[in-house]
Design a protein around this motif. Structure first.
Motif, mmCIF file in Angstrom:
data_model
loop_
_atom_site.group_PDB
_atom_site.id
_atom_site.type_symbol
_atom_site.label_atom_id
_atom_site.label_comp_id
_atom_site.label_asym_id
_atom_site.label_seq_id
_atom_site.Cartn_x
_atom_site.Cartn_y
_atom_site.Cartn_z
ATOM 1 N N LEU A 1 0.834 -1.201 0.000
ATOM 2 C CA LEU A 1 0.000 0.000 0.000
ATOM 3 C C LEU A 1 0.871 1.255 0.000
ATOM 4 O O LEU A 1 1.114 1.877 1.026
ATOM 5 C CB LEU A 1 -0.932 -0.010 1.215
ATOM 6 C CG LEU A 1 -1.964 -1.157 1.239
ATOM 7 C CD1 LEU A 1 -2.704 -1.176 2.559
ATOM 8 C CD2 LEU A 1 -2.943 -1.020 0.070
ATOM 9 N N THR A 2 1.357 1.609 -1.187
ATOM 10 C CA THR A 2 2.122 2.835 -1.374
ATOM 11 C C THR A 2 1.350 3.744 -2.315
ATOM 12 O O THR A 2 0.344 3.347 -2.910
ATOM 13 C CB THR A 2 3.503 2.534 -1.982
ATOM 14 O OG1 THR A 2 3.331 2.019 -3.310
ATOM 15 C CG2 THR A 2 4.263 1.512 -1.143
ATOM 16 N N ASP A 3 1.858 4.970 -2.470
ATOM 17 C CA ASP A 3 1.148 5.908 -3.340
ATOM 18 C C ASP A 3 1.116 5.452 -4.794
ATOM 19 O O ASP A 3 0.269 5.880 -5.569
ATOM 20 C CB ASP A 3 1.747 7.312 -3.229
ATOM 21 C CG ASP A 3 3.236 7.364 -3.502
ATOM 22 O OD1 ASP A 3 3.827 6.319 -3.813
ATOM 23 O OD2 ASP A 3 3.817 8.461 -3.402
ATOM 24 N N ARG A 4 2.027 4.562 -5.167
ATOM 25 C CA ARG A 4 2.016 4.021 -6.532
ATOM 26 C C ARG A 4 0.733 3.231 -6.802
ATOM 27 O O ARG A 4 0.255 3.175 -7.937
ATOM 28 C CB ARG A 4 3.246 3.143 -6.752
ATOM 29 C CG ARG A 4 3.291 2.433 -8.088
ATOM 30 C CD ARG A 4 4.575 1.646 -8.261
ATOM 31 N NE ARG A 4 5.672 2.517 -8.667
ATOM 32 C CZ ARG A 4 6.913 2.091 -8.900
ATOM 33 N NH1 ARG A 4 7.220 0.815 -8.734
ATOM 34 N NH2 ARG A 4 7.852 2.940 -9.279
ATOM 35 N N ASN A 5 0.189 2.620 -5.759
ATOM 36 C CA ASN A 5 -0.988 1.758 -5.925
ATOM 37 C C ASN A 5 -2.283 2.399 -5.436
ATOM 38 O O ASN A 5 -3.339 1.772 -5.503
ATOM 39 C CB ASN A 5 -0.772 0.442 -5.157
ATOM 40 C CG ASN A 5 0.400 -0.349 -5.703
ATOM 41 O OD1 ASN A 5 0.605 -0.421 -6.905
ATOM 42 N ND2 ASN A 5 1.177 -0.950 -4.816
ATOM 43 N N THR A 6 -2.188 3.625 -4.941
ATOM 44 C CA THR A 6 -3.353 4.249 -4.306
ATOM 45 C C THR A 6 -4.568 4.310 -5.204
ATOM 46 O O THR A 6 -5.674 3.897 -4.820
ATOM 47 C CB THR A 6 -2.998 5.673 -3.817
ATOM 48 O OG1 THR A 6 -1.944 5.581 -2.856
ATOM 49 C CG2 THR A 6 -4.208 6.332 -3.178
ATOM 50 N N ASP A 7 -4.389 4.815 -6.416
ATOM 51 C CA ASP A 7 -5.533 5.017 -7.304
ATOM 52 C C ASP A 7 -6.212 3.697 -7.666
ATOM 53 O O ASP A 7 -7.443 3.577 -7.591
ATOM 54 C CB ASP A 7 -5.097 5.743 -8.577
ATOM 55 C CG ASP A 7 -4.729 7.199 -8.322
ATOM 56 O OD1 ASP A 7 -5.105 7.722 -7.251
ATOM 57 O OD2 ASP A 7 -4.067 7.801 -9.186
ATOM 58 N N ALA A 8 -5.405 2.704 -8.043
ATOM 59 C CA ALA A 8 -5.986 1.427 -8.457
ATOM 60 C C ALA A 8 -6.709 0.739 -7.307
ATOM 61 O O ALA A 8 -7.824 0.214 -7.470
ATOM 62 C CB ALA A 8 -4.906 0.515 -9.019
ATOM 63 N N LEU A 9 -6.106 0.763 -6.122
ATOM 64 C CA LEU A 9 -6.689 0.050 -4.984
ATOM 65 C C LEU A 9 -7.819 0.823 -4.314
ATOM 66 O O LEU A 9 -8.478 0.295 -3.413
ATOM 67 C CB LEU A 9 -5.594 -0.286 -3.967
ATOM 68 C CG LEU A 9 -4.499 -1.236 -4.476
ATOM 69 C CD1 LEU A 9 -3.439 -1.446 -3.406
ATOM 70 C CD2 LEU A 9 -5.078 -2.573 -4.915
ATOM 71 N N ALA A 10 -8.059 2.049 -4.773
ATOM 72 C CA ALA A 10 -9.199 2.810 -4.250
ATOM 73 C C ALA A 10 -10.528 2.249 -4.743
ATOM 74 O O ALA A 10 -11.576 2.497 -4.137
ATOM 75 C CB ALA A 10 -9.081 4.275 -4.653
ATOM 76 N N ASP A 11 -10.479 1.475 -5.810
ATOM 77 C CA ASP A 11 -11.672 0.802 -6.336
ATOM 78 C C ASP A 11 -11.932 -0.432 -5.474
ATOM 79 O O ASP A 11 -11.142 -1.384 -5.499
ATOM 80 C CB ASP A 11 -11.436 0.405 -7.789
ATOM 81 C CG ASP A 11 -12.621 -0.322 -8.413
ATOM 82 O OD1 ASP A 11 -13.485 -0.834 -7.665
ATOM 83 O OD2 ASP A 11 -12.674 -0.398 -9.647
ATOM 84 N N PRO A 12 -13.005 -0.457 -4.680
ATOM 85 C CA PRO A 12 -13.222 -1.578 -3.752
ATOM 86 C C PRO A 12 -13.351 -2.931 -4.443
ATOM 87 O O PRO A 12 -12.906 -3.949 -3.893
ATOM 88 C CB PRO A 12 -14.512 -1.197 -3.018
ATOM 89 C CG PRO A 12 -15.160 -0.160 -3.868
ATOM 90 C CD PRO A 12 -14.065 0.559 -4.575
ATOM 91 N N ASP A 13 -13.928 -2.972 -5.632
ATOM 92 C CA ASP A 13 -14.051 -4.237 -6.345
ATOM 93 C C ASP A 13 -12.682 -4.756 -6.781
ATOM 94 O O ASP A 13 -12.386 -5.952 -6.649
ATOM 95 C CB ASP A 13 -14.960 -4.071 -7.572
ATOM 96 C CG ASP A 13 -16.405 -3.794 -7.188
ATOM 97 O OD1 ASP A 13 -16.816 -4.219 -6.086
ATOM 98 O OD2 ASP A 13 -17.119 -3.147 -7.976
ATOM 99 N N TYR A 14 -11.854 -3.846 -7.280
ATOM 100 C CA TYR A 14 -10.507 -4.248 -7.695
ATOM 101 C C TYR A 14 -9.675 -4.673 -6.485
ATOM 102 O O TYR A 14 -8.922 -5.650 -6.543
ATOM 103 C CB TYR A 14 -9.809 -3.108 -8.432
ATOM 104 C CG TYR A 14 -8.425 -3.461 -8.910
ATOM 105 C CD1 TYR A 14 -8.231 -4.386 -9.926
ATOM 106 C CD2 TYR A 14 -7.295 -2.878 -8.323
ATOM 107 C CE1 TYR A 14 -6.948 -4.718 -10.355
ATOM 108 C CE2 TYR A 14 -6.015 -3.201 -8.743
ATOM 109 C CZ TYR A 14 -5.852 -4.119 -9.767
ATOM 110 O OH TYR A 14 -4.578 -4.446 -10.177
#
Length: 254
Positions: free
Chosen positions: A194-207
């Motif tokens: 959980l770093t800022d590199r992954n923030t946007d993608a992991l903000a999608d609860p389904d993903y």
């Protein structure tokens, strides 16, 4: 109680890409063991100043060196700047990387070259400068930061995964060559952190749920989950570990 075999007092550690994310956590983890540290980033800024202040608060020396590893001979130039600043580097953590998320047919020559240069070529260039003094000193620690994509490449990040595989191959080759000189060389391969590199993608609860379903531990890691591995491999506690590819991925690579 201090465990003496983990102590890094009197050692100097360089961690590339250490103003944020995994690099920041590893750098501060080494500082907690007493290592003086060199923070690296493309340029100075608030993030670099923040980690410098935190490291100094731990009672160690800390300074910042800028370097663009994507530039031709950027690794060489950065390593030379580091040696000019601190004279001796005992521990090198090659963490800096870039990734371009595109289908492989859409990856441009610039995309491909940028990832290979930053993630692999610059690492080799840096070690060509930093390792000879380590050999003279008879002690050194080299830790590259790879990726779970070495085993499970993301379909949208082919050049990135390939660059990490190249780096891991370099580790195995150098480990044999440098072991007689008291230098260990290992690779740390994080999973989903959980770093800022992954923030946007992991903000999608389904993903996010899809990603966690592929991790046996059932959750994403934190940057500090990589710091303990680095503390082991960069200290005398890990002196008999070399040439290894160690995953901190909650079992995702299995």
């Amino acid at each position: 109680m201090e465990l003496q075999q983990f102590s890094l007092k009197g050692k100097t550690a360089l961690v590339t890409g250490s103003s944020r994310g995994i690099g920041r956590s590893i750098l501060l983890g080494l500082a907690r063991l007493g290592a003086n540290v060199v923070v690296h980033g493309v340029r100075a800024g608030e993030a670099a100043e923040s980690v410098l202040a935190e490291a100094k608060a731990l009672g160690v020396e800390a300074q910042f060196v800028a370097g663009d590893l994507s530039a031709p001979q950027g690794g060489k130039a950065c390593a030379e700047a580091v040696l000019a600043a601190v004279r001796q580097v005992d521990i090198v953590v090659l963490n800096a990387s870039i990734q371009v998320k595109k289908a492989w047919l859409e990856q441009t020559p610039e995309d491909i070259e940028g990832q290979l240069r930053t993630n692999f070529i610059a690492s080799l260039e840096m070690l060509q400068v930093l390792v000879p003094p380590m050999k003279e000193n008879g002690w050194g620690r080299i830790l590259t930061v790879g990726s779970v994509q070495q085993k499970k490449p993301h379909p949208m990040m082919l050049p990135y995964a390939a660059s990490k595989c190249a780096q891991e191959s370099m580790v195995r080759s150098l480990a044999v060559d440098l072991a007689p000189h008291g230098i260990t060389v290992n690779n740390l391969a994080p999973g989903v952190i959980l770093t800022d590199r992954n923030t946007d993608a992991l903000a999608d609860p389904d993903y996010l749920e899809l990603v966690k379903s592929k991790i046996p531990a059932g959750y994403c890691g934190e940057s500090d989950d990589c710091a303990g591995v680095a503390q082991l491999l960069c200290s005398d506690a890990g002196r008999y570990i070399t040439g290894q590819d160690i995953y901190a991925d909650g079992g995702m690579s299995l």
